[in-house]
Motif scaffolding. Structure first.
Motif, short mmCIF file in Angstrom:
data_model
loop_
_atom_site.label_atom_id
_atom_site.label_comp_id
_atom_site.label_asym_id
_atom_site.label_seq_id
_atom_site.Cartn_x
_atom_site.Cartn_y
_atom_site.Cartn_z
N LEU A 41 -9.15 13.71 -40.32
CA LEU A 41 -9.49 14.68 -39.28
C LEU A 41 -9.10 16.09 -39.71
CD1 LEU A 41 -10.55 15.42 -36.53
CD2 LEU A 41 -8.34 14.77 -35.54
N ALA A 42 -7.92 16.24 -40.31
CA ALA A 42 -7.48 17.56 -40.76
C ALA A 42 -8.46 18.14 -41.78
CB ALA A 42 -6.07 17.47 -41.36
N ARG A 43 -8.94 17.30 -42.69
CA ARG A 43 -9.90 17.78 -43.69
C ARG A 43 -11.24 18.14 -43.05
NH1 ARG A 43 -7.50 17.65 -48.36
NH2 ARG A 43 -6.01 16.00 -48.94
N ALA A 44 -11.65 17.34 -42.07
CA ALA A 44 -12.90 17.63 -41.36
C ALA A 44 -12.79 18.96 -40.61
CB ALA A 44 -13.24 16.50 -40.40
N GLY A 63 -1.05 12.74 -32.78
CA GLY A 63 -0.74 11.87 -33.91
C GLY A 63 0.55 12.28 -34.59
N LEU A 64 0.75 13.58 -34.73
CA LEU A 64 1.98 14.07 -35.36
C LEU A 64 3.22 13.75 -34.53
CD1 LEU A 64 0.68 17.56 -36.56
CD2 LEU A 64 1.27 15.60 -38.00
N VAL A 65 3.04 13.60 -33.23
CA VAL A 65 4.15 13.23 -32.35
C VAL A 65 4.38 11.71 -32.41
CG1 VAL A 65 4.90 13.08 -29.94
CG2 VAL A 65 3.86 15.19 -30.81
N GLN A 66 3.30 10.93 -32.39
CA GLN A 66 3.44 9.48 -32.28
C GLN A 66 3.82 8.80 -33.58
OE1 GLN A 66 0.57 7.20 -30.19
NE2 GLN A 66 0.46 8.59 -28.44
N LEU A 67 3.39 9.36 -34.72
CA LEU A 67 3.70 8.71 -36.00
C LEU A 67 5.20 8.59 -36.25
CD1 LEU A 67 2.84 7.39 -38.61
CD2 LEU A 67 2.48 9.67 -39.61
N ASP A 91 -9.27 8.02 -30.89
CA ASP A 91 -9.41 9.44 -30.54
C ASP A 91 -9.57 10.29 -31.80
OD1 ASP A 91 -9.27 8.88 -27.89
OD2 ASP A 91 -7.22 9.59 -27.60
N LEU A 92 -8.80 9.98 -32.83
CA LEU A 92 -8.90 10.73 -34.08
C LEU A 92 -10.29 10.56 -34.70
CD1 LEU A 92 -5.39 9.83 -35.53
CD2 LEU A 92 -6.14 12.12 -34.84
N ARG A 93 -10.83 9.37 -34.62
CA ARG A 93 -12.17 9.14 -35.17
C ARG A 93 -13.24 9.79 -34.30
NH1 ARG A 93 -12.98 3.30 -38.12
NH2 ARG A 93 -11.27 3.54 -39.61
N ALA A 94 -13.06 9.72 -32.99
CA ALA A 94 -14.04 10.32 -32.09
C ALA A 94 -14.12 11.82 -32.31
CB ALA A 94 -13.68 10.02 -30.63
N ALA A 95 -13.00 12.44 -32.65
CA ALA A 95 -12.97 13.89 -32.85
C ALA A 95 -13.86 14.31 -34.02
CB ALA A 95 -11.55 14.36 -33.09
N ARG A 96 -14.04 13.42 -35.00
CA ARG A 96 -14.93 13.74 -36.13
C ARG A 96 -16.20 12.89 -36.10
NH1 ARG A 96 -13.90 10.14 -40.55
NH2 ARG A 96 -12.10 8.80 -40.15
#
Length: 340
Positions: A41-44, A63-67, A91-96
């Protein structure tokens, strides 16, 4: 990250790449899968390939909070259960706009058999369905657009549900009714839930509108011959995670055989936290479906090898089903097989 500072995202993606590799080395595969999705996601986002940067940023921050929290639980002796991270990975996949993890064979593994048994008999489709959808589609679009914009949410969900109810009453094929039942049940779940819906949920109703378009163009029978099983799986996943006691929601769970498949394992909180290492029962639940996925990939690969090898679309078309198989293995805790 601030707009115009893509280099910060590149740094973030690079660090996540190292985290992903380190977690794979120590075989914490749930954390590794989450780090991988965050890196993608960050790269996208850095490449400008995300249509809704604010929503994507929220998913990435979550994600940065939950990991770290997930890794702390594993370090304290908890089991590495990737399933608990699935809503966030969706959610991370849906965002891209990537295929959701809940399309895997892990969820409702008997669903394909149920759909195959609901054959589309000639003459079973309602010939008036294209006209009916065309008539109500504007109302559906209005409700969907307002809901996406978080305007009059309750009324907007009501508009969507009213359209689904009308179409369901007129549907001729069992397959179309099953799909509409699931979509209507999810609107009930969303209406009851006071929290904001998952980022991955709203696009599902956009995909349902694409099915409506196919029914308008092809007719109900022809459209249901190419049934959107992945869409139905995703709808059912979010229904199964709910605690709704509405009769319509319970009926959908029962009809899709969700009661004894993955509802307890997919639900958040104590049920998931109590899961230990993947057991024989979990593997048996998905084994047949996973084997069928592998056979399908093998058959399609054989067709490419024996046929015209210049038709590269046959080969590239295998990427998504292979990714699905990998996701299934990851979700049942076999991240070692997923990375091979």
């Amino acid at each position: 990250f601030a707009e115009g500072q893509q280099n910060r995202l590149d740094e973030c993606a690079g660090l996540l790449h190292h985290v992903h590799g380190a977690l794979e080395m120590v075989q914490i595969f749930g954390g590794a899968m989450l780090a991988d999705e965050m890196e993608r996601l960050a790269r996208a986002m850095s490449d400008g390939q995300v249509k809704r940067p604010e929503a994507a940023s929220e998913a990435l921050m979550l994600g940065l909070v939950q990991l770290p929290a997930y890794l702390e639980k594993v370090e304290a002796g908890g089991a590495d259960v990737p399933l608990v991270l699935l809503p966030l990975m969706n959610d991370l996949r849906a965002a891209r706009e990537a295929p959701l993890v809940s399309e895997t064979s892990l969820f409702a593994p008997k669903l394909n058999t149920l759909i195959a048994a609901e054959t589309v008999r000639p003459g079973s489709g309602n010939r008036d369905m294209p006209r009916l959808i065309h008539h109500y589609r504007t109302q559906y679009h209005r409700g969907l657009l307002n809901w996406i914009r978080n305007q009059h949410v309750s009324a907007s969900l009501g508009l969507i549900r009213d359209v689904l109810d009308v179409l369901n009453s007129a549907a001729g094929t069992a397959r179309f009714r099953r799909l509409l039942d699931a979509a209507e049940a999810l609107t009930i779940v969303l209406h009851e839930d006071e929290e904001a819906p998952s980022l991955a949920v709203k696009p599902l109703f956009g995909k349902l509108d694409q099915v409506f378009k196919r029914v308008i163009d092809q007719g109900e029978e022809a459209a249901m011959l190419d049934f959107p099983v992945d869409l139905l799986k995703n709808l059912l996943y979010y229904i199964a995670r709910s605690n709704s006691h509405d009769p319509a929601v319970l009926a959908v769970k029962q009809a899709a055989d969700l009661v004894n498949t993955f509802s307890d394992q997919a639900n958040g909180g104590a049920a998931v936290a109590a899961l230990g290492a993947p057991d024989r029962e979990l593997f048996d639940a998905v084994g047949d479906a996973l084997a069928q996925d592998l056979r399908d990939v093998k058959d399609r690969l054989d067709l490419y090898i024996r046929g015209d090898r210049t038709q590269l679309d046959r080969l590239t078309g295998l990427a998504q089903p292979i990714q699905r198989i990998g996701d299934t293995l990851g979700m049942v805790g076999r991240g070692d097989l997923r990375t091979r």
